[in-house]
Design an enzyme around this catalytic site. Structure first.
Site, short mmCIF file in Angstrom:
data_model
loop_
_atom_site.label_atom_id
_atom_site.label_comp_id
_atom_site.label_asym_id
_atom_site.label_seq_id
_atom_site.Cartn_x
_atom_site.Cartn_y
_atom_site.Cartn_z
N GLU B 64 -38.17 -27.45 29.20
CA GLU B 64 -39.63 -27.45 29.32
C GLU B 64 -40.27 -28.68 28.70
OE1 GLU B 64 -37.76 -24.94 28.32
OE2 GLU B 64 -37.95 -23.54 29.99
N HIS B 133 -40.99 -12.38 27.62
CA HIS B 133 -41.57 -12.52 28.95
C HIS B 133 -43.04 -12.12 29.01
CE1 HIS B 133 -37.32 -12.64 30.00
NE2 HIS B 133 -37.66 -13.14 31.17
#
Lengths: 359, 329
Positions: B64, B133
């Protein structure tokens, strides 16, 4: 090992073309090229030492000097075309200057007038990066964008030995390789990250060996040999421009001074180690070579020194000027147009100032 | 242009916004993890590689920081990158890039280098996701000067705000409430919606104001519906963007009712809801009949799926807070 993977490995020893005594030991660039580099080297050294002095005089907050590493600094910029990009770290002010940035503007960050004092687009030099290795993914992005548009741009992305431990070093090399971005990753291994020696950064055979893990060719070069740097970095730039993807070059050099003026190198290294590197000084070496060939006359040498003095005077004059910082600037560049909240806060500061003026 | 009405889910509206932006502007590129052939794990980028080619919409290595860092470089060099962080809690490796570079580049360079880029983040809970998540990470971004932080609550807003984010001259963290990806709405194209930085009153009301954004807006609307059946008229304000914050609309709404509850999923302590309660109190104190209440997530790591309903502000908890707004005076 396959021939292809062998191609990615660096040579056993760093490439040297002019040895520490000034003797050519390989195919050396022509005299005119080396004379131009010597002139830049002499100015680079003078600027480093001038900036160091300006810290003691209180004109700069701090200066991470590249004293002793000037050959790397000069070569990194001289092998690039004007349209190529340079991504410097905080120790690479001189490289930015050789690429064209006014040294006064380049040192604005360390003077404290603002962060980046120059227009990055003017000479295609990114702002100095202070958080280690974070600029390397940006270099990949600049290169990838240029490649998507079919432009021949190459990006020189600089970092130090300490920076190679950061995750962004890994991510940048990996991305560059996957996207075949035209980036030359140039690691100046000066053996110290502030106080921490190279042995605590990496157990790799060399930092250039890291390239093979990404499918990037790695090369090692004597970082105090101007001729070798021009040759190795120049070839890396050419390969990147020709579409051969990213390149990794590790220069073996030495940080001759403390990390910055705020550091005390005597706490972690022997002065004798520094002395050994004085014998390998990049300027002494190149000067000896060119003198020996008769290419460098007293007049030319004196001209280089005069140029360097002029550059130092320009730096002194520029940094001795006090620029009154404008508090409005605090709010001017946060967004393209200030949010209502920032307008309120700017008005608060303006009000404070007007009351101060009224007192 | 002829108006066209289409019923779209938020996921489809986002996909349409990306497609239209890419068709309109060749400098718009999109990349991230699984955004190519797969179309993203939530299918937001479905079909874009097929339509625009590998150069415009592509998969990257799983990293990322590298994704956001590369977007910084591309934005510096003439592109308008959009990156997808696969999940809220997977964006943290990019945090240094976002805070030290994305947010600061314009400022560092006195406006010479701007970064027109969008960081899309599937965000918040309510989908039964296992750990890592379902984070509500808006406070981290909202606390960082230099970023715009946007969270749509409706499909039409998702389309309009994403188009605007892509066209914006500043970096935008675009928070997509995962649990609303499948919510549907009739959208009128071309979409006419107020810009980033403008809140809207979603439901008129006179007794108290519910202030919400992103995934909490439907909860607030449902609470208002229930309250109406019980004889209490609740106004609902949808922030749409957290940064810039629309003090004007929010404060006008609160002044009109004199009571307010802020609803947000994220942990309450030092969160966006706390900021809203504080700034509205500072500005509207004399109009308030009661302290502003917050209904936020508990100050706990996001719980496992079978416990998440305790964490999410629900209609009952909102109505309980409304009941506490000193009506007896």
């Amino acid at each position: 090992m396959t021939p292809d993977s062998r191609r990615l490995l660096p040579s056993d020893a760093p490439v040297t073309l002019i040895d520490a005594t000034g003797e050519a030991v390989g195919a050396v660039p022509d005299d005119a090229t080396l004379l131009r580099s010597l002139g830049a080297l002499i100015t680079a050294r003078r600027l480093n030492d001038q900036a160091y002095a300006l810290v003691r005089q209180g004109r700069l907050a701090v200066y991470p000097s590249s004293h002793g590493q000037e050959a790397c600094q000069v070569a990194a910029a001289q092998v690039l075309d004007a349209a190529d990009w340079l991504f410097p770290t905080y120790r690479d002010t001189v490289a930015a200057v050789v690429k064209g940035v006014d040294p006064v503007e380049a040192l604005s960050l360390l003077k404290g007038d603002w962060h980046c004092g120059y227009d990055p687009y003017e000479h295609r030099v990114a702002p100095h990066a202070t958080p280690l290795a974070t600029q390397l993914p940006h270099a990949v992005g600049v290169a990838h964008a240029a490649r998507l548009r079919g432009e021949p741009t190459v990006v020189m992305a600089m970092c130090g030995d300490g920076g190679t431990s950061e995750g962004d070093f890994h991510e940048a090399l990996n991305f560059a390789a996957v996207f075949q971005a035209p980036v030359v990753f140039f690691v100046q291994n000066n053996e110290y990250a502030i106080s921490v020696p190279l042995s605590r950064q990496s157990a790799a055979p060399s930092l250039a060996h890291k390239g093979i893990g990404y499918g990037i060719p790695g090369e090692r070069v004597d970082g105090n040999d101007m001729a070798a740097l021009l040759t190795v970095l120049g070839a890396a730039v050419q390969r990147a421009r020709a579409g051969e993807g990213p390149q990794l070059v590790e220069a073996h050099t030495y940080r001759m001074q403390a990390h910055t003026n705020a550091d005390d190198a005597s706490r972690y290294r022997d002065e004798a180690d520094v002395e050994a590197w004085v014998q390998r000084d990049p300027i002494t070496r190149l000067r000896a070579y060119l003198r020996d060939r008769g290419a460098l006359t007293d007049d030319v040498d004196a001209g280089f020194t005069a140029d360097a003095e002029r550059a130092a005077a320009h730096l002194r004059d520029g940094l001795n000027q006090d620029i009154e910082p404008n508090p409005e600037d605090l709010f001017a560049y946060v967004y393209a147009s200030a949010t209502p909240q920032l307008r309120e806060q700017a008005a608060l500061v303006a009000d404070e100032l007007s009351r101060e003026g009224a007192r | 242009m002829i108006d066209v009405h289409e019923k779209l889910s938020m996921a489809q509206a986002l996909n349409r916004a990306l497609r239209d932006a890419m068709a309109d502007d060749p400098s718009v590129v999109l990349f991230g993890e699984d955004v190519g052939a797969l179309g993203g794990v939530f299918r937001i980028t479905d079909g874009l590689t097929a339509e625009f080619g590998e150069a415009r919409c592509f998969d990257t290595p799983l990293a990322e920081s590298g994704i956001v860092g590369m977007a910084v470089g591309m934005a510096m060099n003439g592109m308008r990158p959009i990156v997808e962080m696969q999940f809220d809690a997977f964006a943290y490796p990019a945090f240094e890039q976002i805070v030290s570079h994305v947010a600061k580049m314009r400022n560092r360079t006195r406006g010479r280098v701007s970064l027109p880029m969008v960081i899309r983040v599937p965000y918040a809970g309510g989908i039964g996701g296992v750990e890592h998540h379902c984070d509500s990470s808006e406070a981290y971004y909202a606390h960082t000067p230099g970023l715009h932080v946007v969270a749509p609550a409706t499909p039409a807003d998702a389309y309009a705000l994403l188009r605007e984010a892509i066209a914006a001259p500043d970096p935008v963290v675009f928070l997509e409430p995962k649990k609303l990806y499948w919510s549907k709405e009739e959208i009128e194209f071309p979409v006419r919606a107020p810009g980033i930085g403008t809140a809207v009153v979603r439901r008129a009301g006179t007794d108290a104001t519910l202030i919400a954004y992103g995934p909490s807006v439907p909860v607030a609307l449902e609470a208002a519906e229930v309250a109406a059946s019980e004889g209490r008229s609740l106004q609902v304000v949808d922030l749409r963007s957290i940064v810039p914050f629309d003090d004007e609309t929010v404060c006008a709404a609160v002044r009109s009712t004199g009571r307010a509850v802020v609803v947000a999923e994220s942990a309450g302590f030092a969160g966006v809801a706390a900021e809203i309660a504080a700034r509205v109190t500072e500005r509207c104190f004399t109009s308030l009949a009661a302290p502003i209440r917050r209904v936020a997530g508990f100050d706990i790591p996001y719980p496992p799926p079978k416990l998440e309903h305790f964490q999410l502000p629900g209609v009952d908890r909102v109505l309980d807070a409304v009941d506490d707004l000193q009506w007896e005076q």
